[in-house]
Write a protein that holds these residues in place. Structure first.
Motif, PDB file in Angstrom:
ATOM      1  N   ALA A  60      48.053  66.253 -28.398  1.00 56.14           N
ATOM      2  CA  ALA A  60      49.325  65.890 -27.764  1.00 56.14           C
ATOM      3  C   ALA A  60      49.077  64.990 -26.569  1.00 56.14           C
ATOM      4  N   ASP A  61      49.966  64.011 -26.411  1.00 52.89           N
ATOM      5  CA  ASP A  61      49.998  63.204 -25.206  1.00 52.89           C
ATOM      6  C   ASP A  61      50.896  63.947 -24.226  1.00 52.89           C
ATOM      7  N   VAL A  62      50.311  64.505 -23.161  1.00 51.13           N
ATOM      8  CA  VAL A  62      51.089  65.364 -22.270  1.00 51.13           C
ATOM      9  C   VAL A  62      52.178  64.602 -21.517  1.00 51.13           C
ATOM     10  N   LEU A 113      51.003  63.826 -13.237  1.00 44.18           N
ATOM     11  CA  LEU A 113      52.243  64.402 -12.714  1.00 44.18           C
ATOM     12  C   LEU A 113      53.285  64.665 -13.791  1.00 44.18           C
ATOM     13  N   ARG A 114      53.643  63.635 -14.542  1.00 44.08           N
ATOM     14  CA  ARG A 114      54.625  63.837 -15.606  1.00 44.08           C
ATOM     15  C   ARG A 114      54.092  64.834 -16.635  1.00 44.08           C
ATOM     16  N   GLY A 115      52.805  64.734 -16.945  1.00 47.82           N
ATOM     17  CA  GLY A 115      52.205  65.645 -17.919  1.00 47.82           C
ATOM     18  C   GLY A 115      52.268  67.091 -17.465  1.00 47.82           C
ATOM     19  N   SER A 116      51.914  67.329 -16.211  1.00 44.59           N
ATOM     20  CA  SER A 116      51.962  68.705 -15.690  1.00 44.59           C
ATOM     21  C   SER A 116      53.398  69.217 -15.637  1.00 44.59           C
ATOM     22  N   PHE A 117      54.331  68.331 -15.266  1.00 45.08           N
ATOM     23  CA  PHE A 117      55.745  68.700 -15.242  1.00 45.08           C
ATOM     24  C   PHE A 117      56.238  69.096 -16.635  1.00 45.08           C
ATOM     25  N   ASN A 137      47.191  74.390 -11.700  1.00 47.38           N
ATOM     26  CA  ASN A 137      47.173  72.930 -11.755  1.00 47.38           C
ATOM     27  C   ASN A 137      45.889  72.411 -11.119  1.00 47.38           C
ATOM     28  N   LEU A 138      45.287  71.425 -11.748  1.00 45.21           N
ATOM     29  CA  LEU A 138      44.055  70.848 -11.217  1.00 45.21           C
ATOM     30  C   LEU A 138      44.381  69.687 -10.291  1.00 45.21           C
ATOM     31  N   SER A 139      44.179  69.922  -9.006  1.00 46.61           N
ATOM     32  CA  SER A 139      44.293  68.872  -8.009  1.00 46.61           C
ATOM     33  C   SER A 139      42.892  68.291  -7.799  1.00 46.61           C
ATOM     34  N   SER A 140      42.583  67.874  -6.585  1.00 41.77           N
ATOM     35  CA  SER A 140      41.277  67.279  -6.294  1.00 41.77           C
ATOM     36  C   SER A 140      41.136  67.093  -4.796  1.00 41.77           C
ATOM     37  N   THR A 141      39.907  67.026  -4.312  1.00 49.55           N
ATOM     38  CA  THR A 141      39.697  66.670  -2.912  1.00 49.55           C
ATOM     39  C   THR A 141      40.189  65.244  -2.649  1.00 49.55           C
ATOM     40  N   SER A 142      40.343  64.458  -3.702  1.00 47.56           N
ATOM     41  CA  SER A 142      40.883  63.099  -3.543  1.00 47.56           C
ATOM     42  C   SER A 142      42.319  63.116  -3.040  1.00 47.56           C
ATOM     43  N   ALA A 143      42.992  64.267  -3.140  1.00 47.46           N
ATOM     44  CA  ALA A 143      44.353  64.396  -2.600  1.00 47.46           C
ATOM     45  C   ALA A 143      44.380  64.104  -1.107  1.00 47.46           C
ATOM     46  N   LEU A 144      43.240  64.242  -0.465  1.00 48.76           N
ATOM     47  CA  LEU A 144      43.133  63.991   0.973  1.00 48.76           C
ATOM     48  C   LEU A 144      42.901  62.516   1.272  1.00 48.76           C
ATOM     49  N   GLY A 145      42.787  61.709   0.209  1.00 47.54           N
ATOM     50  CA  GLY A 145      42.555  60.277   0.362  1.00 47.54           C
ATOM     51  C   GLY A 145      41.166  59.901  -0.101  1.00 47.54           C
ATOM     52  N   ALA A 150      44.111  55.054  -4.939  1.00 46.25           N
ATOM     53  CA  ALA A 150      45.480  55.240  -4.444  1.00 46.25           C
ATOM     54  C   ALA A 150      46.342  55.971  -5.465  1.00 46.25           C
ATOM     55  N   ASN A 151      46.198  55.627  -6.736  1.00 49.78           N
ATOM     56  CA  ASN A 151      46.988  56.270  -7.787  1.00 49.78           C
ATOM     57  C   ASN A 151      46.563  57.725  -7.994  1.00 49.78           C
ATOM     58  N   TYR A 152      45.278  57.940  -8.163  1.00 46.66           N
ATOM     59  CA  TYR A 152      44.734  59.273  -8.419  1.00 46.66           C
ATOM     60  C   TYR A 152      44.980  60.200  -7.226  1.00 46.66           C
ATOM     61  N   SER A 153      44.732  59.692  -6.011  1.00 49.07           N
ATOM     62  CA  SER A 153      44.946  60.501  -4.809  1.00 49.07           C
ATOM     63  C   SER A 153      46.400  60.912  -4.661  1.00 49.07           C
ATOM     64  N   ALA A 154      47.302  59.966  -4.899  1.00 44.72           N
ATOM     65  CA  ALA A 154      48.728  60.274  -4.803  1.00 44.72           C
ATOM     66  C   ALA A 154      49.147  61.303  -5.842  1.00 44.72           C
ATOM     67  N   ALA A 155      48.622  61.164  -7.054  1.00 41.48           N
ATOM     68  CA  ALA A 155      48.953  62.114  -8.125  1.00 41.48           C
ATOM     69  C   ALA A 155      48.427  63.509  -7.796  1.00 41.48           C
ATOM     70  N   LYS A 156      47.197  63.588  -7.311  1.00 36.14           N
ATOM     71  CA  LYS A 156      46.598  64.885  -7.018  1.00 36.14           C
ATOM     72  C   LYS A 156      47.255  65.554  -5.810  1.00 36.14           C
ATOM     73  N   ALA A 157      47.702  64.744  -4.846  1.00 42.43           N
ATOM     74  CA  ALA A 157      48.465  65.298  -3.727  1.00 42.43           C
ATOM     75  C   ALA A 157      49.827  65.782  -4.215  1.00 42.43           C
ATOM     76  N   GLY A 158      50.434  65.022  -5.097  1.00 47.85           N
ATOM     77  CA  GLY A 158      51.715  65.410  -5.670  1.00 47.85           C
ATOM     78  C   GLY A 158      51.640  66.741  -6.390  1.00 47.85           C
ATOM     79  N   LEU A 159      50.535  66.992  -7.065  1.00 44.95           N
ATOM     80  CA  LEU A 159      50.374  68.251  -7.782  1.00 44.95           C
ATOM     81  C   LEU A 159      50.353  69.450  -6.833  1.00 44.95           C
ATOM     82  N   GLN A 160      49.911  69.231  -5.608  1.00 45.26           N
ATOM     83  CA  GLN A 160      49.917  70.330  -4.646  1.00 45.26           C
ATOM     84  C   GLN A 160      51.348  70.709  -4.254  1.00 45.26           C
ATOM     85  N   GLY A 161      52.187  69.700  -4.027  1.00 44.08           N
ATOM     86  CA  GLY A 161      53.594  69.981  -3.731  1.00 44.08           C
ATOM     87  C   GLY A 161      54.307  70.587  -4.927  1.00 44.08           C
TER      88      GLY A 161
END
Length: 251
Positions: A60-62, A113-117, A137-145, A150-161
């Protein structure tokens, strides 16, 4: 568990997802091994079944709503209603901001983000009906920047919210939601990062290990151990948390 629960792990064909799927299978869960290409799930399914577990490969394409709906319906029919979901599927499209294309931004947002949603939206119905659920949900230390992400960090930070909001909305139904934020984990994905940086992977690992307090890089099994705890019966009072599994503090 009095009877086997069904757990879904996305992006489970390899790397962290495969390790999590195998660990949860050893914990007694029936596992839906979800990845973009169903045939790529064979190795993970074989590892689980050869160890005496139960697993189902699901392609499946999430980020595609119809495919997600069909996948959840198939899993419920063939394994039983899923009450555990690990949103691990992810991709990299690293580049500096001025070089990053809109397509690369959208692709990363779509999967993470859309996939996890979508996976959570359609799996939570089974959890609320059961009065029990675990979402990781799998975030990342990249959520901190992180430079070039920019794309991956924003997505991983979004997953925390996203995770914290799920915990608030779904708690009254007996469902917990937590996030794991891995640091450097030795996988095909980090190998691809080394290749992008034109650095030999062994050198990349050594350099990274030198920056980590425990003086080693992480392995997929390190994340699997944490996921095992978060989806356990005993973790019912842990919700809305982001656990950094990075060999040292990240804040």
């Amino acid at each position: 568990m009095t009877e086997p629960r069904t757990a879904i792990v996305t992006g489970a064909a390899r790397g962290i997802g495969a390790a999590v799927a195998q660990r949860l299978a050893s914990d007694g869960f029936q596992i839906a091994v979800v990845d973009l290409d169903e045939s790529s799930c064979a190795a993970t399914v074989d590892a689980i079944t050869s160890a005496g577990g139960t697993a189902l490969a699901v392609g499946a394409d999430v980020s595609n709503e119809e495919q997600v709906k069909a996948a959840i319906e198939r899993i419920a029919a063939e394994l039983g209603a899923p009450t555990v979901l690990v949103n691990n599927a992810g991709i990299l499209r690293d580049n500096l901001l001025f070089k990053m294309t809109v397509e690369d931004w959208d692709l990363v947002m779509g999967v993470h983000l859309r996939g996890s949603f979508l996976m959570t939206k359609y799996a939570q119905k089974h959890m609320t009906e059961a009065g029990y659920g675990r979402i990781v949900n799998l975030s990342s230390t990249s959520a901190l920047g992180n430079r070039g992400q920019a794309n991956y960090s924003a997505a991983k930070a979004g997953l925390q919210g996203f995770t914290k909001t799920l915990a608030i909305e779904l708690g009254k139904f007996g469902i917990t939601a937590n996030a794991i934020a891995p640091g450097f984990i030795q996988t095909d994905m980090t190998a691809a990062t080394a290749e992008r940086m034109k650095v030999p992977f062994d050198d990349f690992i050594k350099f990274s290990a030198d920056q980590i307090p425990v003086q080693r890089v992480g392995q997929p099994e390190d994340i699997a151990h944490t996921a095992s705890f978060l989806v356990s019966e005993g973790a019912g009072f842990v919700s809305g948390q982001v656990i950094y599994v990075a060999g040292g503090p990240k804040d």
